[in-house]
Design a protein around this motif. Structure first.
Motif, mmCIF file in Angstrom:
data_model
loop_
_atom_site.group_PDB
_atom_site.id
_atom_site.type_symbol
_atom_site.label_atom_id
_atom_site.label_comp_id
_atom_site.label_asym_id
_atom_site.label_seq_id
_atom_site.Cartn_x
_atom_site.Cartn_y
_atom_site.Cartn_z
ATOM 1 N N ASN A 1 -64.747 29.896 93.142
ATOM 2 C CA ASN A 1 -65.759 30.570 93.966
ATOM 3 C C ASN A 1 -65.193 31.173 95.242
ATOM 4 N N GLU A 2 -63.925 30.916 95.549
ATOM 5 C CA GLU A 2 -63.342 31.414 96.794
ATOM 6 C C GLU A 2 -63.011 32.903 96.762
ATOM 7 N N GLY A 3 -63.039 33.533 95.617
ATOM 8 C CA GLY A 3 -62.762 34.965 95.576
ATOM 9 C C GLY A 3 -62.289 35.410 94.216
ATOM 10 N N ALA A 4 -61.866 36.654 94.171
ATOM 11 C CA ALA A 4 -61.430 37.261 92.912
ATOM 12 C C ALA A 4 -60.179 36.556 92.383
ATOM 13 N N PHE A 5 -60.037 36.574 91.077
ATOM 14 C CA PHE A 5 -58.900 35.927 90.420
ATOM 15 C C PHE A 5 -58.489 36.750 89.216
ATOM 16 N N THR A 6 -57.393 36.334 88.594
ATOM 17 C CA THR A 6 -56.880 37.002 87.397
ATOM 18 C C THR A 6 -56.663 35.952 86.318
ATOM 19 N N LEU A 7 -56.902 36.320 85.071
ATOM 20 C CA LEU A 7 -56.625 35.455 83.927
ATOM 21 C C LEU A 7 -55.401 36.023 83.215
ATOM 22 N N ASP A 8 -54.248 35.386 83.425
ATOM 23 C CA ASP A 8 -52.995 35.838 82.812
ATOM 24 C C ASP A 8 -52.810 35.153 81.461
ATOM 25 N N GLU A 9 -52.240 35.880 80.520
ATOM 26 C CA GLU A 9 -52.015 35.331 79.185
ATOM 27 C C GLU A 9 -50.987 34.218 79.216
ATOM 28 N N ALA A 10 -51.176 33.245 78.322
ATOM 29 C CA ALA A 10 -50.254 32.124 78.185
ATOM 30 C C ALA A 10 -49.428 32.340 76.914
ATOM 31 N N ASP A 11 -48.676 31.325 76.511
ATOM 32 C CA ASP A 11 -47.838 31.459 75.321
ATOM 33 C C ASP A 11 -48.645 31.551 74.034
ATOM 34 N N ARG A 12 -49.877 31.026 74.039
ATOM 35 C CA ARG A 12 -50.787 31.147 72.892
ATOM 36 C C ARG A 12 -52.111 31.688 73.386
ATOM 37 N N ASP A 13 -52.892 32.307 72.508
ATOM 38 C CA ASP A 13 -54.173 32.876 72.914
ATOM 39 C C ASP A 13 -55.266 31.823 73.003
ATOM 40 N N THR A 14 -55.305 30.892 72.028
ATOM 41 C CA THR A 14 -56.354 29.872 72.011
ATOM 42 C C THR A 14 -55.754 28.506 71.691
ATOM 43 N N ASP A 15 -56.523 27.456 72.021
ATOM 44 C CA ASP A 15 -56.099 26.103 71.662
ATOM 45 C C ASP A 15 -56.831 25.668 70.392
ATOM 46 N N VAL A 16 -56.619 24.416 69.971
ATOM 47 C CA VAL A 16 -57.226 23.919 68.732
ATOM 48 C C VAL A 16 -58.741 23.827 68.816
ATOM 49 N N HIS A 17 -59.304 23.843 70.018
ATOM 50 C CA HIS A 17 -60.757 23.777 70.209
ATOM 51 C C HIS A 17 -61.377 25.167 70.344
ATOM 52 N N GLY A 18 -60.584 26.222 70.199
ATOM 53 C CA GLY A 18 -61.094 27.583 70.280
ATOM 54 C C GLY A 18 -61.222 28.127 71.695
ATOM 55 N N ARG A 19 -60.765 27.362 72.681
ATOM 56 C CA ARG A 19 -60.815 27.849 74.064
ATOM 57 C C ARG A 19 -59.673 28.830 74.300
ATOM 58 N N LYS A 20 -59.938 29.876 75.065
ATOM 59 C CA LYS A 20 -58.893 30.832 75.424
ATOM 60 C C LYS A 20 -57.961 30.171 76.435
ATOM 61 N N LEU A 21 -56.666 30.236 76.183
ATOM 62 C CA LEU A 21 -55.674 29.667 77.086
ATOM 63 C C LEU A 21 -55.224 30.733 78.063
ATOM 64 N N ARG A 22 -55.417 30.473 79.337
ATOM 65 C CA ARG A 22 -55.038 31.437 80.372
ATOM 66 C C ARG A 22 -54.485 30.697 81.584
ATOM 67 N N ILE A 23 -53.642 31.384 82.334
ATOM 68 C CA ILE A 23 -53.176 30.902 83.629
ATOM 69 C C ILE A 23 -54.000 31.640 84.667
ATOM 70 N N VAL A 24 -54.713 30.890 85.487
ATOM 71 C CA VAL A 24 -55.600 31.472 86.487
ATOM 72 C C VAL A 24 -54.798 31.668 87.770
#
Length: 187
Positions: free
Chosen positions: A136-159
């Motif tokens: 909530n402190e401000g704008a951010f970026t979602l950078d790609e990780a080594d894989r797109d999703t995990d075993v639970h279907g969540r998108k993997l990103r570095i914030v």
């Protein structure tokens, strides 16, 4: 005589001084922009080292230099108490943004659903609250990780914000661990 009165009228002097200052300021701005344009054409580097930062190697990036892409994603985050929501935090390393579920790829935080011990529950709740605050402190970026999703279907990103990992900040604050490829117990 009328000429002298008009010449020495207090308002007329202020206008002349104000006009002179405006033209000097305009010339200074023009000179600055012209100099910047010339140095850019001559191939002056876009990164300038600060004198006080020479020992650390830190550098300042000039405006317009292609350093870090600006952070553009933003939302007002709440808590995902029932598991759903459009923009909400599930736990210290999982959140929903624009209805999509994301897992922060570079960290692991204590579980909250369910916690395995009281210490994990307390630390997990603190990590969850802190992630909400950071998002909530401000704008951010979602950078790609080594894989797109995990075993639970969540998108993997570095914030990131300003090129710095929010996950690293949580690690530095003692609320997370760096992701090692598997979960370790917190109890």
């Amino acid at each position: 005589m009328a000429h002298l009165v008009a010449r020495h009228h207090p308002g007329s002097r202020r206008r002349r001084v104000s006009y002179r200052r405006r033209t000097q300021a305009g010339f200074a701005l023009w000179l600055l922009l012209a100099t910047a344009g010339i140095s850019g054409a001559l191939g002056t580097p876009s990164v300038i080292e600060r004198p006080e930062a020479r020992d650390t190697g830190a550098a300042l990036v000039q405006p317009g230099a292609p350093a870090v892409a600006p952070d553009r994603l933003t939302a007002r985050f709440g808590f995902c108490h029932s598991g759903g929501g459009r923009n909400c935090v599930v736990d210290g390393d999982t959140f929903r943004f624009e209805g999509e579920k994301y897992r922060i790829a570079d960290i692991d935080t204590p579980e909250t659903h369910p916690a395995r011990c009281a210490e994990e529950a307390v630390l997990g709740e603190a990590a969850t609250r802190r992630l909400r605050t950071l998002l909530n402190e401000g704008a951010f970026t979602l950078d790609e990780a080594d894989r797109d999703t995990d075993v639970h279907g969540r998108k993997l990103r570095i914030v990131t914000r300003g090129g710095a990992s929010i996950g690293d900040q949580l690690v530095d604050e003692g609320l997370a661990r760096r992701w090692e490829g598997y979960r370790r117990p917190w109890c």
